[in-house]
Structure formats: structure tokens, C-alpha cells
Design a protein around this motif. Sequence first.
Motif, PDB file in Angstrom:
ATOM      1  N   LEU A 198       4.594   4.051  -9.394  1.00  0.00           N
ATOM      2  CA  LEU A 198       3.243   3.582  -9.108  1.00  0.00           C
ATOM      3  C   LEU A 198       3.128   2.137  -9.545  1.00  0.00           C
ATOM      4  CD1 LEU A 198       0.425   4.538  -8.077  1.00  0.00           C
ATOM      5  CD2 LEU A 198      -0.172   4.885 -10.501  1.00  0.00           C
ATOM      6  N   LYS A 199       2.729   1.275  -8.607  1.00  0.00           N
ATOM      7  CA  LYS A 199       2.648  -0.162  -8.884  1.00  0.00           C
ATOM      8  C   LYS A 199       1.250  -0.662  -8.561  1.00  0.00           C
ATOM      9  CE  LYS A 199       7.503  -0.894  -7.540  1.00  0.00           C
ATOM     10  NZ  LYS A 199       8.421  -1.691  -6.680  1.00  0.00           N
ATOM     11  N   THR A 200       0.699  -1.491  -9.438  1.00  0.00           N
ATOM     12  CA  THR A 200      -0.574  -2.127  -9.110  1.00  0.00           C
ATOM     13  C   THR A 200      -0.389  -2.977  -7.866  1.00  0.00           C
ATOM     14  OG1 THR A 200      -0.066  -3.956 -10.615  1.00  0.00           O
ATOM     15  CG2 THR A 200      -1.408  -2.148 -11.488  1.00  0.00           C
ATOM     16  N   ALA A 201      -1.394  -2.971  -7.000  1.00  0.00           N
ATOM     17  CA  ALA A 201      -1.276  -3.729  -5.750  1.00  0.00           C
ATOM     18  C   ALA A 201      -1.247  -5.223  -6.001  1.00  0.00           C
ATOM     19  CB  ALA A 201      -2.429  -3.373  -4.811  1.00  0.00           C
ATOM     20  N   ARG A 222       0.537  -5.927  -2.722  1.00  0.00           N
ATOM     21  CA  ARG A 222       1.669  -5.110  -2.292  1.00  0.00           C
ATOM     22  C   ARG A 222       1.373  -4.344  -1.003  1.00  0.00           C
ATOM     23  NH1 ARG A 222       5.635  -4.927  -6.173  1.00  0.00           N
ATOM     24  NH2 ARG A 222       4.993  -5.325  -8.327  1.00  0.00           N
ATOM     25  N   ALA A 223       0.134  -3.918  -0.828  1.00  0.00           N
ATOM     26  CA  ALA A 223      -0.198  -3.172   0.383  1.00  0.00           C
ATOM     27  C   ALA A 223      -0.101  -4.073   1.614  1.00  0.00           C
ATOM     28  CB  ALA A 223      -1.597  -2.575   0.263  1.00  0.00           C
ATOM     29  N   ARG A 224      -0.652  -5.278   1.523  1.00  0.00           N
ATOM     30  CA  ARG A 224      -0.565  -6.223   2.643  1.00  0.00           C
ATOM     31  C   ARG A 224       0.888  -6.645   2.874  1.00  0.00           C
ATOM     32  NH1 ARG A 224      -4.462 -11.182   2.506  1.00  0.00           N
ATOM     33  NH2 ARG A 224      -3.737 -11.230   4.672  1.00  0.00           N
ATOM     34  N   GLU A 225       1.620  -6.809   1.783  1.00  0.00           N
ATOM     35  CA  GLU A 225       3.017  -7.219   1.880  1.00  0.00           C
ATOM     36  C   GLU A 225       3.838  -6.177   2.635  1.00  0.00           C
ATOM     37  OE1 GLU A 225       5.706  -9.136  -1.521  1.00  0.00           O
ATOM     38  OE2 GLU A 225       5.460  -6.980  -1.796  1.00  0.00           O
ATOM     39  N   LYS A 226       3.661  -4.910   2.279  1.00  0.00           N
ATOM     40  CA  LYS A 226       4.421  -3.857   2.945  1.00  0.00           C
ATOM     41  C   LYS A 226       4.008  -3.720   4.408  1.00  0.00           C
ATOM     42  CE  LYS A 226       5.593  -1.205  -1.158  1.00  0.00           C
ATOM     43  NZ  LYS A 226       7.060  -1.432  -0.990  1.00  0.00           N
TER      44      LYS A 226
END
Length: 388
Positions: free
Chosen positions: A146-149, A108-112
Motif C-alpha cells: 500500500l503506497k500513498t498516492a 501514483r494513480a495518475r502515473e499508472k
Amino acid sequence: MKPQTLLAGATLGVMGGGQLGRMFVHAAQRMGYSTVVLDPDATSPAGRVSHHHLHADYLDTRNLAELARLADAITTEFENVPADALAQLAAHRPVAPAGEAVAIAQDRAREKAHFTRCGVRCAPYAVIESEEQLALVPDALVPGILKTARLGYDGKGQVRVDGREALVAAWDGLGRVPCVLEQRLALAAECSVVVARGAGGTLVHLPPQRNLHRAGILAVTEVFDGVLPDALAQEAVQATRSIAEGLDYVGVLCVEFFVLQDGTLVVNEMAPRPHNSGHWSLDGSDVSQFELQVRALAGLPLVQPRQHSPAIMLNLLGDLWFRPGADAPVEPDWPAVLALQGMHLHLYGKSEARPGRKMGHLTITGASPVAVRQAALAACDVLGIEPF
């Protein structure tokens, strides 16, 4: 490896054996291709209908080599296939989508970060990988989600938090794995866009789709003229195009969006594959998302799909097999559903119904949005699905 045009008689491979793989296999076979599925489940829906089923783990070196030997090109049917496995296959055969695109969707971090690079607006967020980062979370992000990456789907790995104490407890509860905290926004609706992009850069799309989720799982998709304001629909298509082109993507990609109460659009997440919200295209469009997946993988021309009927898709979860008071699963009353006009029933061949498990979907088509909605609500009444 450089893509090539593959004609009928070639073999197309797919990593993953779920219902998306099954519908890809059906589309490929209809167009004259042989198919091979690699999946660890001996009774996987796609494996049961494919010409070949390699029953193995996704990182099994011997079976990856066998997949590369059998298949002329390879795709994936879900985003949690190891990107390393796709990279291994790409050394021997064309693979679409590429492992790097899948790796970005898995995090999710790379996606955002990718969305931001493409100029597409996200919900305000913070990455949390350490106690130091947790302490530095801005107050404005709470209340949040809060979401797991990694490895989250259908609402899994997500916790709603209303304050800082709840945030700390939620991160502890998730095992202190890398997470993304998103500000909770006031939503008016959700929508998605499915695109297909070829190796030469040609990009086509299905009409933007309005979605309703329940308990984090897609419940209803509606697709017809006017289901979303025209300007918003065009913005969603353009944002999806930018995201796909920023990845130099090849294959079918779905991007999901939130429509805020002020009428603006923010991106939620992407899926590097066909998507549940695009299933209606099997019955309501002249080219389905699965045929687009076949065409993109085989290097065939991509043509702009044309929706020929207003459509509503209802997800059929395993809960429908467990009616109140029943001691055991009971098959839903399909004859009563099929007695209604415009019904298209798709069951995925799964051996066991379980609550929350996607067992199939029902597409309703008709002459007008009003007629389709009336028929869909009648089907909901028969099946015990909450109306919408």
C-alpha cells in the motif's frame, strides 16, 4: 512559453536545492551559464554553490517572480516541487519539465494511468480513496504494498500488507489518504533508464542500469555490457521512450522497472528529473545526465551518450558516519577509499550526517566488469557497506 536556444552567459534556474540541483548547477557553470536556485533551506547543497540563492518557499509569489526575472529558463531537481509553482513560472519563462508532467509523477494513480495509456505494463493495482473502494479491492492484490498516492519517495509512505485486516489497518495508519495498492510480485531484479528529450522531440538515453535497493533506498547501481539481457534492456528503453513521448516531455526523465522472476518487465514509477541511479554518468560516460539536463533546458543539441567504462555506483548514506560503538558522527576513512583504483568520490556538502540521509555517492570505474566489482567490494569493506 516557446523554448529558445540559450548560449553561455544566460542564467538557468532550478527549483530545489538538494544534491541533484547541486550537480545541475555544477554542469551549467562548467558550460558557461549563471545559475539561480530557489529553495527554502538556507544551507541547501545547490544554493551554496549557485550564483544566486533565493531562500524561500516554493509557492512564495514574490520569490517566484524574482526567479522568473533572473532566469532565462527554469527546471526542477525533485518531483515534489508544487506543480502550480512551475505553471506560474511557465507564464514568463520556458520551464522543463512542464508542470503537468511533474503533476502526473506526483500522483501514483495518475502515473499508472499514464503508463497504461502508453502501453507499458504495470503491476496489478487498485486505487483506494474511500471505504467503498477499500471493500472492493480484489483478493488477488493481497499480499500487496500500500503506497500513498502522493509525496512518497525512498520507501516512505509504503506499507507491506499480507491480508485484508492488515490492509485496513495500514490505510488507517496512513491517515486514510488516497493510496494505491499494488500486488506484491516475485522480483528477480530492478532496473532503470534515464532519457533526455528536447523540445523538438529528439530523445537520447543512458544505458539501462541494474539497481539494488535496501530499505527502500537505492544502494547500488551497476552499468556495463551484459548487466541485463539485451532484449530486456531494449524493452526498458522503448518503454521509457513511450512514456516520455506520451507526456511530450522536455528534460531528463528516469523510469524505474521491476524484472520479475519469469523474466518479464513491469514499470514501477518515474522521476521527472535526473536520478540517483544515473549518477555514475558523471564519471563513466562522455555526457552525464546533468549535462543532458542543461542541454535540454537550454535548447542545445542532444547527442547519444557513450559509456566509456564499466561502472558501479554506491550510495553513501549518513549511516556510514555512525559506526558501531561511536558516540558521535565520525568521518568515513576517505583516504583508504581513495587509495583504491578507479574511485570517484562525490560528497554533497550537507552540514549534518543522519541515518538514511544521502550524503554522497562513490562511482567506481575500471577496465572490466570483474575489475570494477572487485574494487567496489573493496570499497564496501573499507566503509562498512553490506556487500552485494
